[in-house]
Write a protein that holds these residues in place. Structure first.
Motif, PDB file in Angstrom:
ATOM      1  N   ARG A  45     -17.612   6.345   1.099  1.00 20.12           N
ATOM      2  CA  ARG A  45     -16.819   5.607   0.420  1.00 20.12           C
ATOM      3  C   ARG A  45     -15.581   6.294   0.098  1.00 20.12           C
ATOM      4  N   GLY A  46     -15.511   7.603   0.131  1.00 19.30           N
ATOM      5  CA  GLY A  46     -14.310   8.417  -0.529  1.00 19.30           C
ATOM      6  C   GLY A  46     -13.438   8.945   0.536  1.00 19.30           C
ATOM      7  N   SER A  47     -13.224  10.251   0.693  1.00 18.21           N
ATOM      8  CA  SER A  47     -12.079  11.120   1.237  1.00 18.21           C
ATOM      9  C   SER A  47     -12.692  12.359   1.970  1.00 18.21           C
ATOM     10  N   SER A  48     -14.239  12.652   1.786  1.00 15.20           N
ATOM     11  CA  SER A  48     -14.365  13.751   2.367  1.00 15.20           C
ATOM     12  C   SER A  48     -15.778  13.649   3.377  1.00 15.20           C
ATOM     13  N   HIS A  49     -15.844  12.535   3.939  1.00 12.53           N
ATOM     14  CA  HIS A  49     -17.206  12.095   4.576  1.00 12.53           C
ATOM     15  C   HIS A  49     -16.662  12.497   6.111  1.00 12.53           C
ATOM     16  N   GLN A 220      -1.554   6.785  -5.425  1.00 11.61           N
ATOM     17  CA  GLN A 220      -1.562   5.808  -4.339  1.00 11.61           C
ATOM     18  C   GLN A 220      -2.345   5.733  -3.715  1.00 11.61           C
ATOM     19  N   THR A 221      -3.476   4.741  -3.641  1.00 13.75           N
ATOM     20  CA  THR A 221      -4.693   4.817  -2.751  1.00 13.75           C
ATOM     21  C   THR A 221      -4.540   4.189  -1.707  1.00 13.75           C
ATOM     22  N   LEU A 222      -4.781   4.727  -0.464  1.00 12.39           N
ATOM     23  CA  LEU A 222      -4.586   4.242   1.001  1.00 12.39           C
ATOM     24  C   LEU A 222      -5.731   4.317   1.773  1.00 12.39           C
ATOM     25  N   GLY A 277      -1.701   5.113   5.745  1.00 14.59           N
ATOM     26  CA  GLY A 277      -2.311   4.047   5.846  1.00 14.59           C
ATOM     27  C   GLY A 277      -1.693   2.881   4.850  1.00 14.59           C
ATOM     28  N   ASN A 278      -2.472   1.927   4.526  1.00 12.21           N
ATOM     29  CA  ASN A 278      -2.321   0.902   3.727  1.00 12.21           C
ATOM     30  C   ASN A 278      -2.861   0.830   2.462  1.00 12.21           C
ATOM     31  N   ASN A 279      -2.293   0.282   1.286  1.00  4.60           N
ATOM     32  CA  ASN A 279      -2.648   0.207   0.079  1.00  4.60           C
ATOM     33  C   ASN A 279      -4.195  -0.515  -0.153  1.00  4.60           C
ATOM     34  N   ALA A 280      -4.821   0.290  -0.967  1.00  2.00           N
ATOM     35  CA  ALA A 280      -6.265  -0.374  -0.670  1.00  2.00           C
ATOM     36  C   ALA A 280      -6.977   0.166  -2.110  1.00  2.00           C
ATOM     37  N   ASP A 281      -7.889  -1.042  -2.373  1.00  2.00           N
ATOM     38  CA  ASP A 281      -8.614  -0.434  -3.877  1.00  2.00           C
ATOM     39  C   ASP A 281      -9.826   0.130  -3.169  1.00  2.00           C
ATOM     40  N   PRO A 282     -10.195   1.324  -3.771  1.00  2.00           N
ATOM     41  CA  PRO A 282     -11.556   1.921  -3.247  1.00  2.00           C
ATOM     42  C   PRO A 282     -12.621   0.988  -3.150  1.00  2.00           C
ATOM     43  N   GLU A 283     -12.872   0.320  -4.016  1.00  2.18           N
ATOM     44  CA  GLU A 283     -13.778  -0.807  -4.426  1.00  2.18           C
ATOM     45  C   GLU A 283     -14.114  -1.881  -3.289  1.00  2.18           C
ATOM     46  N   GLU A 284     -12.786  -1.981  -2.661  1.00  6.85           N
ATOM     47  CA  GLU A 284     -12.723  -3.024  -1.336  1.00  6.85           C
ATOM     48  C   GLU A 284     -12.217  -2.453  -0.111  1.00  6.85           C
ATOM     49  N   ARG A 285     -12.648  -1.290   0.308  1.00  7.72           N
ATOM     50  CA  ARG A 285     -12.171  -0.716   1.257  1.00  7.72           C
ATOM     51  C   ARG A 285     -12.400  -1.206   2.577  1.00  7.72           C
ATOM     52  N   ASP A 286     -13.773  -1.768   2.480  1.00  5.34           N
ATOM     53  CA  ASP A 286     -14.252  -2.317   3.800  1.00  5.34           C
ATOM     54  C   ASP A 286     -13.685  -3.945   4.083  1.00  5.34           C
ATOM     55  N   CYS A 287     -12.720  -4.177   3.423  1.00  5.15           N
ATOM     56  CA  CYS A 287     -12.224  -5.673   3.461  1.00  5.15           C
ATOM     57  C   CYS A 287     -11.492  -5.688   4.688  1.00  5.15           C
ATOM     58  N   PRO A 288     -11.616  -6.928   5.482  1.00  5.95           N
ATOM     59  CA  PRO A 288     -10.748  -6.993   6.560  1.00  5.95           C
ATOM     60  C   PRO A 288      -9.574  -6.278   6.692  1.00  5.95           C
ATOM     61  N   ALA A 289      -9.049  -5.760   7.767  1.00  2.04           N
ATOM     62  CA  ALA A 289      -7.831  -5.142   8.218  1.00  2.04           C
ATOM     63  C   ALA A 289      -6.396  -5.998   7.953  1.00  2.04           C
ATOM     64  N   ALA A 290      -5.700  -5.220   7.245  1.00  2.69           N
ATOM     65  CA  ALA A 290      -4.354  -5.911   6.702  1.00  2.69           C
ATOM     66  C   ALA A 290      -3.600  -5.903   8.202  1.00  2.69           C
ATOM     67  N   PHE A 291      -2.446  -6.584   8.361  1.00  3.33           N
ATOM     68  CA  PHE A 291      -1.463  -6.580   9.300  1.00  3.33           C
ATOM     69  C   PHE A 291      -0.857  -5.217   9.719  1.00  3.33           C
ATOM     70  N   SER A 292      -0.618  -4.423   8.358  1.00  2.00           N
ATOM     71  CA  SER A 292      -0.122  -2.900   8.821  1.00  2.00           C
ATOM     72  C   SER A 292      -1.241  -2.107   9.266  1.00  2.00           C
ATOM     73  N   CYS A 321     -11.456   5.987   5.935  1.00  2.51           N
ATOM     74  CA  CYS A 321     -11.381   6.838   4.825  1.00  2.51           C
ATOM     75  C   CYS A 321     -10.316   6.687   3.969  1.00  2.51           C
ATOM     76  N   MET A 322     -10.186   7.154   2.605  1.00  3.96           N
ATOM     77  CA  MET A 322      -9.392   6.872   1.628  1.00  3.96           C
ATOM     78  C   MET A 322      -8.461   8.252   1.627  1.00  3.96           C
ATOM     79  N   TYR A 323      -7.113   8.140   1.329  1.00  4.81           N
ATOM     80  CA  TYR A 323      -6.210   8.847   0.867  1.00  4.81           C
ATOM     81  C   TYR A 323      -5.902   8.609  -0.283  1.00  4.81           C
ATOM     82  N   THR A 324      -5.672   9.602  -1.458  1.00  7.79           N
ATOM     83  CA  THR A 324      -5.182   9.420  -2.681  1.00  7.79           C
ATOM     84  C   THR A 324      -3.813  10.137  -2.636  1.00  7.79           C
ATOM     85  N   ASN A 325      -2.637   9.441  -2.716  1.00  9.25           N
ATOM     86  CA  ASN A 325      -1.547  10.112  -2.594  1.00  9.25           C
ATOM     87  C   ASN A 325      -0.585  10.405  -3.807  1.00  9.25           C
TER      88      ASN A 325
END
Length: 392
Positions: A45-49, A220-222, A277-292, A321-325
């Motif tokens: 779910r995070g950035s280290s897997h 910024q969570t991506l 990547g694209n702005n994303a809530d870490p709780e909703e990371r597996d939502c359908p892909a955005a256009f970007s 995976c998630m980036y926190t920028n």
């Protein structure tokens, strides 16, 4: 539960690579440390897997190259303690146009810091790496010590080492409340704990923990697409063929870096990704892909088609995976502005994994009120003006 009455020297929230190395340094110093993780380990779910990360000394900034000089021996020490290979030297190839200012700065930093490297002309690149197709005017910078870190193995090795050193790791415990003070109180979904100091290494969840403590960082969570591409001839871009890790510096077609690692984790597939990547809530990371998301993959497909002709130009596997920028791409390694026994490690901006041995050491030093081993000016919270209002 006895843990409720125990006073820890330190509690670390978040068992990604930064939190694990922080807890590891604390446990090595015989501190009583508790590492808390909201998900059951291992998780994605995070950035280290995932199985692999690039390790390199090549940076524009001297301070990262200097930190890496200490990271390599700590990685080697962990590898020795764990009795398993965590690093494979492949070399790191940086690609860019001859006049690219970032390439020139990186080369100057490596020279200043005495890091072994080679500048390769287009002709030399063609001879050394015939399965990379170059754009006109493209040159390379090869750093010999670059390579691959086996990320999932490193996390497991650290979590084992922490426990062997007497530290405690509790997973599946989400933090629901932090009460500042001496001691600091941490309440989870299962229990309550207290400690002399608290270190927050919660990746994309950092601000959720900081807001109730009166602080908010401009993070910024991506959501990042991690793409794997099929080799037309299996093994042609593999570690065994001495193919290096690479970073293609930004261009008009791809404003952010594109990076790749030789095929190994999935046989016959090479990892090539866009460093954005694209702005994303870490709780909703597996939502359908955005256009970007699709735009990112389109940029990668073009790069693969033009530069790596022995790969199929459509991704075969796509993970996330998630980036926190942070706004400047540099980390936050600092104490809370109001509570000096709460330490924050955040904003690793997609390039923190390789530096985690030293990041963990710095967070340990801050939590124990020791003099930090490095100048922390680039990492201070105070570099962000209007902190409470800072939103990206």
């Amino acid at each position: 539960m006895a843990a409720q009455r125990e006073l820890y020297d330190a509690i670390v929230i978040g068992a990604g690579i930064q939190g694990c190395f922080t807890a590891y340094h604390l446990a090595k110093d015989s501190k009583k440390v508790l590492l808390l993780e909201q998900f059951f380990l291992p998780h994605s779910r995070g950035s280290s897997h995932g199985q692999s990360r690039i390790i390199r000394r090549a940076y524009p900034e001297d301070f990262y190259t200097q930190m890496m000089a200490e990271c390599y021996p700590i990685w080697a020490q962990l590898e020795h303690e764990a009795g398993t290979q965590l690093y494979r030297q492949t070399g790191l190839l940086m690609l860019g146009m001859k006049e690219n200012p970032e390439l020139k700065i990186i080369q100057a930093t490596l020279s200043r810091q005495g890091v072994e490297h080679q500048c390769l002309s287009s002709e030399e690149l063609k001879q050394s790496f015939p399965n990379i197709r170059l754009a006109r005017g493209e040159v390379g910078l090869l750093e010999a010590s670059g390579g691959v870190l086996y990320a999932d193995k490193a996390l497991r090795a650290l979590q084992d080492a922490i426990q062997q050193l007497g530290g405690i790791v509790y997973d599946g415990e989400k933090v629901v409340e932090i009460k500042p003070g001496l001691p600091v109180m941490v309440k989870t979904t299962s229990s309550s704990y207290q400690a002399k100091s608290l270190i927050i290494t919660a990746g994309p969840w950092t601000n959720r923990l900081l807001r109730p403590l009166g602080a908010e960082l401009p993070l910024q969570t991506l959501r990042i697409n991690v793409c794997y591409w099929q080799e037309k001839v299996p093994g042609s871009y593999s570690v065994s063929q001495a193919f290096p890790c690479f970073i293609a510096l930004g261009s008009s077609l791809a404003p952010h870096h594109i990076y790749g690692l030789p095929s190994r984790e999935y046989p016959g597939l090479m990892k090539v990704c866009y460093h954005h990547g694209n702005n994303a809530d870490p709780e909703e990371r597996d939502c359908p892909a955005a256009f970007s998301d699709i735009q990112d993959v389109h940029i990668l497909s073009g790069f693969v088609r033009d530069h790596l002709p022995d790969l199929q130009p459509e991704p075969a596997v796509m993970e996330h995976c998630m980036y926190t920028n942070t706004p400047d791409g540099h980390f936050v390694l600092d104490r809370h502005p109001k509570y000096d026994n709460i330490v924050i490690g955040a904003g690793f901006s997609g390039h923190g994994f390789k530096l985690s041995p030293v990041v963990g050491k710095i967070l340990y030093e801050l939590s124990m009120k020791l003099t930090p081993s490095y100048d922390l000016t680039p990492f201070r919270i105070s570099r962000f003006p209007n902190l409470r209002k800072a939103h990206l």
